[in-house]
Scaffold this motif. Structure first.
Motif, PDB file in Angstrom:
ATOM      1  N   THR A 108     -12.376   9.371  -8.254  1.00  9.52           N
ATOM      2  CA  THR A 108     -11.602   9.616  -7.032  1.00  9.52           C
ATOM      3  C   THR A 108     -12.021   8.711  -5.882  1.00  9.52           C
ATOM      4  OG1 THR A 108     -13.123  11.406  -6.408  1.00  9.52           O
ATOM      5  CG2 THR A 108     -11.149  12.012  -7.649  1.00  9.52           C
ATOM      6  N   SER A 109     -13.177   8.042  -6.000  1.00 10.32           N
ATOM      7  CA  SER A 109     -13.565   7.104  -4.940  1.00 10.32           C
ATOM      8  C   SER A 109     -12.661   5.878  -4.926  1.00 10.32           C
ATOM      9  CB  SER A 109     -15.030   6.676  -5.117  1.00 10.32           C
ATOM     10  OG  SER A 109     -15.199   5.875  -6.282  1.00 10.32           O
ATOM     11  N   CYS A 110     -11.891   5.688  -6.000  1.00 14.30           N
ATOM     12  CA  CYS A 110     -10.943   4.568  -6.078  1.00 14.30           C
ATOM     13  C   CYS A 110      -9.546   4.966  -5.632  1.00 14.30           C
ATOM     14  CB  CYS A 110     -10.873   4.035  -7.515  1.00 14.30           C
ATOM     15  SG  CYS A 110     -12.422   3.357  -8.126  1.00 14.30           S
ATOM     16  N   HIS A 111      -9.381   6.206  -5.155  1.00 11.49           N
ATOM     17  CA  HIS A 111      -8.075   6.699  -4.734  1.00 11.49           C
ATOM     18  C   HIS A 111      -7.867   6.510  -3.228  1.00 11.49           C
ATOM     19  CE1 HIS A 111      -7.961   9.785  -8.309  1.00 11.49           C
ATOM     20  NE2 HIS A 111      -8.058   8.523  -8.706  1.00 11.49           N
ATOM     21  N   GLU A 112      -6.608   6.308  -2.846  1.00 11.62           N
ATOM     22  CA  GLU A 112      -6.216   6.242  -1.433  1.00 11.62           C
ATOM     23  C   GLU A 112      -7.074   5.237  -0.666  1.00 11.62           C
ATOM     24  OE1 GLU A 112      -3.449   7.869  -0.625  1.00 11.62           O
ATOM     25  OE2 GLU A 112      -3.444   8.577  -2.707  1.00 11.62           O
ATOM     26  N   ILE A 113      -6.970   3.979  -1.097  1.00  8.38           N
ATOM     27  CA  ILE A 113      -7.770   2.906  -0.505  1.00  8.38           C
ATOM     28  C   ILE A 113      -6.931   2.129   0.516  1.00  8.38           C
ATOM     29  CG2 ILE A 113      -9.134   0.857  -0.988  1.00  8.38           C
ATOM     30  CD1 ILE A 113     -10.240   3.446  -2.205  1.00  8.38           C
ATOM     31  N   PRO A 114      -7.340   2.097   1.787  1.00  6.11           N
ATOM     32  CA  PRO A 114      -6.606   1.312   2.783  1.00  6.11           C
ATOM     33  C   PRO A 114      -6.707  -0.180   2.490  1.00  6.11           C
ATOM     34  CG  PRO A 114      -8.080   2.907   3.829  1.00  6.11           C
ATOM     35  CD  PRO A 114      -8.467   2.842   2.377  1.00  6.11           C
ATOM     36  N   VAL A 115      -5.554  -0.846   2.509  1.00  5.74           N
ATOM     37  CA  VAL A 115      -5.489  -2.293   2.316  1.00  5.74           C
ATOM     38  C   VAL A 115      -4.473  -2.823   3.323  1.00  5.74           C
ATOM     39  CG1 VAL A 115      -5.103  -4.190   0.715  1.00  5.74           C
ATOM     40  CG2 VAL A 115      -5.939  -2.000  -0.159  1.00  5.74           C
ATOM     41  N   GLY A 116      -4.967  -3.487   4.369  1.00  8.72           N
ATOM     42  CA  GLY A 116      -4.059  -3.947   5.411  1.00  8.72           C
ATOM     43  C   GLY A 116      -3.355  -2.757   6.052  1.00  8.72           C
ATOM     44  N   ARG A 117      -2.035  -2.863   6.173  1.00 12.38           N
ATOM     45  CA  ARG A 117      -1.271  -1.775   6.787  1.00 12.38           C
ATOM     46  C   ARG A 117      -0.825  -0.718   5.772  1.00 12.38           C
ATOM     47  NH1 ARG A 117       2.017  -6.213   6.247  1.00 12.38           N
ATOM     48  NH2 ARG A 117       4.113  -5.935   5.362  1.00 12.38           N
ATOM     49  N   TYR A 118      -1.246  -0.855   4.521  1.00  8.43           N
ATOM     50  CA  TYR A 118      -0.855   0.079   3.469  1.00  8.43           C
ATOM     51  C   TYR A 118      -2.068   0.826   2.921  1.00  8.43           C
ATOM     52  CZ  TYR A 118       3.505  -2.592   3.439  1.00  8.43           C
ATOM     53  OH  TYR A 118       4.682  -3.204   3.793  1.00  8.43           O
ATOM     54  N   VAL A 119      -1.787   1.862   2.142  1.00  4.57           N
ATOM     55  CA  VAL A 119      -2.815   2.603   1.420  1.00  4.57           C
ATOM     56  C   VAL A 119      -2.444   2.571  -0.053  1.00  4.57           C
ATOM     57  CG1 VAL A 119      -3.936   4.834   1.071  1.00  4.57           C
ATOM     58  CG2 VAL A 119      -3.329   4.103   3.385  1.00  4.57           C
ATOM     59  N   ALA A 120      -3.352   2.068  -0.889  1.00  2.00           N
ATOM     60  CA  ALA A 120      -3.108   1.996  -2.332  1.00  2.00           C
ATOM     61  C   ALA A 120      -3.437   3.333  -2.970  1.00  2.00           C
ATOM     62  CB  ALA A 120      -3.965   0.900  -2.954  1.00  2.00           C
ATOM     63  N   ASP A 121      -2.558   3.814  -3.844  1.00  2.00           N
ATOM     64  CA  ASP A 121      -2.857   5.047  -4.576  1.00  2.00           C
ATOM     65  C   ASP A 121      -4.162   4.906  -5.345  1.00  2.00           C
ATOM     66  OD1 ASP A 121      -0.597   6.409  -3.734  1.00  2.00           O
ATOM     67  OD2 ASP A 121       0.630   5.712  -5.406  1.00  2.00           O
ATOM     68  N   VAL A 122      -4.320   3.779  -6.038  1.00  4.83           N
ATOM     69  CA  VAL A 122      -5.550   3.479  -6.776  1.00  4.83           C
ATOM     70  C   VAL A 122      -5.851   1.992  -6.608  1.00  4.83           C
ATOM     71  CG1 VAL A 122      -6.631   3.312  -9.059  1.00  4.83           C
ATOM     72  CG2 VAL A 122      -5.195   5.294  -8.505  1.00  4.83           C
ATOM     73  N   ARG A 123      -7.119   1.705  -6.359  1.00  2.18           N
ATOM     74  CA  ARG A 123      -7.592   0.319  -6.436  1.00  2.18           C
ATOM     75  C   ARG A 123      -8.909   0.330  -7.191  1.00  2.18           C
ATOM     76  NH1 ARG A 123      -8.724  -4.207  -1.642  1.00  2.18           N
ATOM     77  NH2 ARG A 123      -8.702  -6.008  -3.058  1.00  2.18           N
ATOM     78  N   ASN A 124      -8.927  -0.380  -8.331  1.00  5.43           N
ATOM     79  CA  ASN A 124     -10.149  -0.447  -9.125  1.00  5.43           C
ATOM     80  C   ASN A 124     -10.339  -1.869  -9.649  1.00  5.43           C
ATOM     81  OD1 ASN A 124      -8.369  -0.701 -11.294  1.00  5.43           O
ATOM     82  ND2 ASN A 124      -8.602   1.435 -11.950  1.00  5.43           N
ATOM     83  N   ALA A 125     -11.185  -2.043 -10.657  1.00  2.00           N
ATOM     84  CA  ALA A 125     -11.483  -3.377 -11.178  1.00  2.00           C
ATOM     85  C   ALA A 125     -10.263  -4.036 -11.812  1.00  2.00           C
ATOM     86  CB  ALA A 125     -12.615  -3.292 -12.199  1.00  2.00           C
ATOM     87  N   HIS A 126      -9.249  -3.240 -12.165  1.00  2.00           N
ATOM     88  CA  HIS A 126      -8.047  -3.782 -12.806  1.00  2.00           C
ATOM     89  C   HIS A 126      -6.952  -4.125 -11.798  1.00  2.00           C
ATOM     90  CE1 HIS A 126      -9.773  -2.740 -16.655  1.00  2.00           C
ATOM     91  NE2 HIS A 126      -9.999  -1.524 -16.211  1.00  2.00           N
ATOM     92  N   GLY A 127      -7.160  -3.826 -10.522  1.00  2.84           N
ATOM     93  CA  GLY A 127      -6.163  -4.136  -9.509  1.00  2.84           C
ATOM     94  C   GLY A 127      -5.640  -2.889  -8.823  1.00  2.84           C
TER      95      GLY A 127
END
Length: 261
Positions: free
Chosen positions: A43-62
């Protein structure tokens, strides 16, 4: 994603009390939450802010975006994420659906009844047309997930029973059926019936083959043409004709999984 990923995600959410009596208790809907956990248990890879958006998941695969509604809403976000790294869009389709109605006044649920409508993975095809500029771009993929589940609607619709045009409140996935990753043009054959017709067909016939309404079948045909799966075959009167084209590399040994219906 596979059945084990789905099962472990459901078990984790049940342990945390986030799935209760078939109704999601969070503001974030259960379907979205289950799929996000199935994609990435951490869950530490969930809801990751990226610029003006929030990614549902961001991990080693993108990046992974869980899109449970229309994909056209994802267009600007997808363009931004693809500038940063690989992006996979996860799109669920319900094959079998059990309907329940929730009285917003009393909070009581009706008995389950099976919906006569059945979903198929071909339903992702018309949704993909607005994202056609990203199809087959390096780093972009779509994972279409076929599920069985329950749909809870509010008793706020029309008619004496208030069920006509009732608001969808929640969707609860109960069974993982299959998943197809769409990344290369040849992947789109995995959405189609095992035996494809050789003769040319009009849009009405194509829509029946894809188990879509004709309006959706027209958009699906544009996606399939973009993938090179479908070719223009002239006209019959005023009707456009289409023909399936199997790539040469796949003709002798094409692994095709039939769409579950």
């Amino acid at each position: 994603m596979d059945a084990r990923d789905f099962y472990l995600a459901c078990q984790a959410l049940e342990r945390e009390g986030k799935i209760r009596s078939g109704v999601g208790t969070l503001g974030e809907k259960t379907l979205h939450n289950v799929l996000k956990r199935a994609v990435e248990p951490d869950t530490s890879c969930h809801e990751i802010p990226v610029g003006r958006y929030v990614a549902d998941v961001r991990n080693a695969h993108g990046f992974f975006e869980i899109q449970t509604r229309s994909l056209y809403k994802l267009k600007e976000k997808a363009a931004f994420f693809l500038e940063q790294g690989p992006l996979t869009v996860v799109y669920p389709v319900f094959r079998e659906n059990w309907l329940l109605y929730l009285d917003p006044q009393s909070g009581t649920l009706s008995e389950r009844r099976k919906s006569p409508k059945r979903g198929c993975l071909t339903m992702v095809l018309p949704e993909l047309y607005p994202l056609r500029e990203f199809l087959f771009r390096p780093g972009f993929a779509v994972e279409a997930v076929l599920l069985d589940g329950e749909e809870i609607r509010l008793l706020d619709g029309e008619g004496p029973d208030k069920r006509h045009h009732a608001t969808r409140y929640e969707r609860i996935p109960t069974t993982f059926v299959k998943s197809v990753r769409l990344e290369r043009p040849e992947d789109y054959f995995r959405l189609l019936p095992e035996e494809l017709p050789r003769e040319a067909m009009d849009s009405k016939t194509l829509s029946r083959l894809l188990h879509l309404r004709q309006a959706l079948g027209a958009a699906a045909s544009l996606t399939l043409r973009r993938a090179g799966v479908l070719k223009s075959a002239g006209k019959r009167g005023r009707c456009n004709l289409y023909r399936f084209a199997v790539p040469e590399s796949d003709k002798e040994n094409k692994e095709v999984q039939p769409c579950v219906l």
